[in-house]
Structure formats: C-alpha cells, structure tokens
Design an enzyme around this catalytic site. Structure first.
Site, PDB file in Angstrom:
ATOM      1  N   ASP A 142       0.867  -1.169   0.000  1.00  7.77           N
ATOM      2  CA  ASP A 142       0.000   0.000   0.000  1.00  7.77           C
ATOM      3  C   ASP A 142       0.919   1.240   0.000  1.00  7.77           C
ATOM      4  OD1 ASP A 142      -2.311   1.680   0.715  1.00  7.77           O
ATOM      5  OD2 ASP A 142      -1.407   1.710   2.712  1.00  7.77           O
ATOM      6  N   ASP A 170       0.030   5.222   1.062  1.00 12.66           N
ATOM      7  CA  ASP A 170      -0.064   6.182   2.176  1.00 12.66           C
ATOM      8  C   ASP A 170      -0.136   5.462   3.523  1.00 12.66           C
ATOM      9  OD1 ASP A 170      -0.536   9.050   1.015  1.00 12.66           O
ATOM     10  OD2 ASP A 170      -1.649   7.673  -0.258  1.00 12.66           O
ATOM     11  N   ASP A 176      -1.959  -0.246   5.798  1.00 14.90           N
ATOM     12  CA  ASP A 176      -2.287   0.353   7.103  1.00 14.90           C
ATOM     13  C   ASP A 176      -3.770   0.665   7.288  1.00 14.90           C
ATOM     14  OD1 ASP A 176      -2.306   2.456   5.150  1.00 14.90           O
ATOM     15  OD2 ASP A 176      -2.371   3.860   6.824  1.00 14.90           O
TER      16      ASP A 176
HETATM   17  O1  LIG Z   1      -4.477   3.079  -0.350  1.00 14.41           O
HETATM   18  P1  LIG Z   1      -3.566   4.185   0.060  1.00 14.41           P
HETATM   19  O2  LIG Z   1      -2.353   4.313  -0.797  1.00 14.41           O
HETATM   20  O3  LIG Z   1      -3.218   4.118   1.533  1.00 14.41           O
HETATM   21  O4  LIG Z   1      -4.425   5.518  -0.143  1.00 14.41           O
HETATM   22  C1  LIG Z   1      -5.513   5.828   0.745  1.00 14.41           C
HETATM   23  C2  LIG Z   1      -5.739   7.312   0.718  1.00 14.41           C
HETATM   24  O5  LIG Z   1      -4.461   7.886   1.026  1.00 14.41           O
HETATM   25  C3  LIG Z   1      -4.326   9.304   0.933  1.00 14.41           C
HETATM   26  O6  LIG Z   1      -4.971   9.890   2.041  1.00 14.41           O
HETATM   27  C4  LIG Z   1      -4.355   9.564   3.284  1.00 14.41           C
HETATM   28  O7  LIG Z   1      -3.001  10.078   3.285  1.00 14.41           O
HETATM   29  C5  LIG Z   1      -2.900  11.526   3.185  1.00 14.41           C
HETATM   30  C6  LIG Z   1      -1.421  11.894   3.105  1.00 14.41           C
HETATM   31  O8  LIG Z   1      -0.706  11.369   4.187  1.00 14.41           O
HETATM   32  C7  LIG Z   1      -3.614  12.148   4.402  1.00 14.41           C
HETATM   33  O9  LIG Z   1      -3.553  13.577   4.315  1.00 14.41           O
HETATM   34  C8  LIG Z   1      -5.073  11.675   4.441  1.00 14.41           C
HETATM   35  O10 LIG Z   1      -5.701  12.162   5.623  1.00 14.41           O
HETATM   36  C9  LIG Z   1      -5.140  10.144   4.435  1.00 14.41           C
HETATM   37  O11 LIG Z   1      -6.484   9.698   4.353  1.00 14.41           O
HETATM   38  C10 LIG Z   1      -4.838   9.822  -0.384  1.00 14.41           C
HETATM   39  O12 LIG Z   1      -4.788  11.230  -0.386  1.00 14.41           O
HETATM   40  C11 LIG Z   1      -6.241   9.292  -0.686  1.00 14.41           C
HETATM   41  O13 LIG Z   1      -6.646   9.720  -1.963  1.00 14.41           O
HETATM   42  C12 LIG Z   1      -6.179   7.780  -0.662  1.00 14.41           C
HETATM   43  O14 LIG Z   1      -7.448   7.233  -0.972  1.00 14.41           O
END
Ligand SMILES: O=P(O)(O)OC[C@H]1O[C@H](O[C@H]2O[C@H](CO)[C@@H](O)[C@H](O)[C@H]2O)[C@H](O)[C@@H](O)[C@@H]1O
Length: 253
Positions: free
Chosen positions: A4, A6, A198
């Site tokens: 994954d 983020d 995560d």
């Molecule tokens: O599947 P992932 O790669 O984990 O993506 C899930 C979402 O991640 C991002 O948002 C998350 O991370 C951001 C940066 O650290 C944070 O600001 C936010 O609060 C988190 O939810 C991304 O911006 C989303 O579009 C993804 O869906």
C-alpha cells in the site's frame, strides 16, 4: 510483494500532495523488486502514485485496485515489456465520477479544510484539516450527494471518505488478479504473497490471503486493531527495515 502507499511507504501528512516517498524507502522498494515481483496497491489514482514512487519496474494498482498496469521497464520477473493497462473494471464510471467530483467540490467548499481528491475511478473527501465539530456536516453533505447516485458507495479511511463504484472489486480482487496474471495463482508451494498496508481498504487484501491460506498480511499500525492481517509493523520506517531485511536474507540464500 504487495505494498500500500499512504501510511505504509510514507507517513501520514496533512496535505495529500505532500506525501512524498523518501529516497531510502525508494531504495528499499527497488531492492525488493529486484528479487520479487512487486506491486503498489493504492487508493490514489495510478498516475499520481507512480509519480510518488517513480519505479518503472513495479506493477501499479491505483484507485483501490480498479486501475492496474504492468511494469513499463523490463524486470527479470516479466518475460516481455508489459506496458499495457491490464485491468480497469470500473471504466464505465468515469463520467459519473467526474460529475460527482465537480458536485462535491462545490458542495464542500463552504466547509473550511475540506478537500476533494479525484482519483480517477474513485474520489477522496479529506477531513484531516476540518474542525471536528464539522465532520458530521461534511459527511451529511457527501451522503446527500450520493443519494442521487445509487451506483456509488461510501467507505471510510484515515480521515477520508472514499466514494467508489458499487462493483465487487477491491484491493483483494486486485491482489488475486495480479497473482493470476503473473501465473502464481496455482503454484502453492513456491509462492508466498506478502501484503503490507495500514488502512481499512487493505483489510480486503488481508482477508483474501487468509482465505487462500497462503502468504501473510502485515498491518502497519502503532496501536492494536482488529485485523485480518497476521503480523504488524508500527510505522513506515519499520516497513523499510523489513524490506531491507528481506533483501538481505534473499542475498544470503
Ligand atoms: O491506499 P492508500 O495508498 O493508503 O491511499 C488511501 C488514501 O491515502 C491518501 O490519504 C491519506 O493520506 C494523506 C497523506 O498522508 C492524508 O492527508 C489523508 O488524511 C489520508 O487519508 C490519499 O490522499 C487518498 O486519496 C487515498 O485514498
């Protein structure tokens, strides 16, 4: 290896556009990909996550696995250069996702700190920077828009509301699809898939591994959580160390 993005390869930060991957993490992922076929499986759109990771030898499954593409550079795990898009099960939803993006952007504009991210086949409504007293109002706005779109569904991630097509496709399906495409689906003895993530959406992939009785899921979390993963690491720096150790153990083989 399935990773994954983020919260797994980068720490969570306030601004989604600033979630840049460190050079050390890039080296660790590059090292793993030299030994094992490696995919990034993210909620973000594929182009965006590629621009963060910048490793052409990987597979990328963006939009929660609804946009899968093979490596654009040859690696020893691919017989031929596989530049083609491999799977886009939600392509019919592109116009509606664009329409809802515009509507949600307008409807959430009065709520300070709320932002809408267009992830091509899905949308993210972020509330990390919204005052807690306004979270409910934001969710109500989003739900009222979605009432007009019964073919879309709402799921929740880390301070984010995710809007996606109501099709039976998630990160678990993406994992299965990639294992099959790589010819690993029936080779139980030699294949040990590892999925590291995560968030709640990663649980779909952990469940698939559990039901296959093969490989392991690793949850990245500082606190104990109910999960279908078998192991946990506390934060991205531990993920990096795990990837490095895996490479070292492979080199000793
Ligand atoms: O599947 P992932 O790669 O984990 O993506 C899930 C979402 O991640 C991002 O948002 C998350 O991370 C951001 C940066 O650290 C944070 O600001 C936010 O609060 C988190 O939810 C991304 O911006 C989303 O579009 C993804 O869906």
């Amino acid at each position: 290896m399935f990773l994954d993005y983020d919260g797994t390869l980068t720490p969570i930060v306030k601004d989604p556009d600033s979630a840049v991957m460190s050079e050390e993490m890039r080296d660790a992922v590059r090292g793993v990909a030299e030994h094992f076929p490696t995919a990034i499986v993210s909620g973000r759109c594929r182009d965006k996550v590629f621009n963060f990771v910048k490793l052409a030898e990987l597979y990328y499954a963006g939009s929660h696995g609804m946009d899968i593409k093979g490596p654009t550079a040859q690696s020893k795990h691919t017989k031929a250069k596989a530049e083609a898009v491999l799977c886009q099960p939600a392509s019919a939803f592109l116009p509606v996702i664009d329409e809802v993006y515009r509507t949600l952007t307008a409807r959430t504009a009065p709520i300070p700190g709320a932002t809408v991210e267009n992830n091509k086949f899905c949308l993210s409504v972020h509330f990390r920077c919204v005052q807690e007293e306004k979270w409910r109002a934001l969710e109500e706005q989003v739900r009222s828009v979605l009432k007009e779109y019964p073919d879309l569904r709402l799921t929740k991630g880390r301070k984010v509301l995710e809007i996606r097509p109501s099709i039976e496709w998630d990160k678990g399906n993406a994992l299965q699809f990639l294992l099959e495409s790589l010819g690993f689906a029936d080779s139980n003895d030699n294949v040990f898939p590892i999925y590291i993530g995560d968030d709640r959406t990663d649980e779909d992939a952990f469940k698939v591994l559990r039901s296959m009785g093969q490989g392991i899921g690793i949850l990245v979390s500082k606190i104990p959580k109910e999960t279908a993963a078998s192991y946990s690491l506390r934060e991205p720096s531990e993920v990096k160390e795990f990837l490095r150790k895996l490479v070292r153990s492979k080199q000793r083989d």
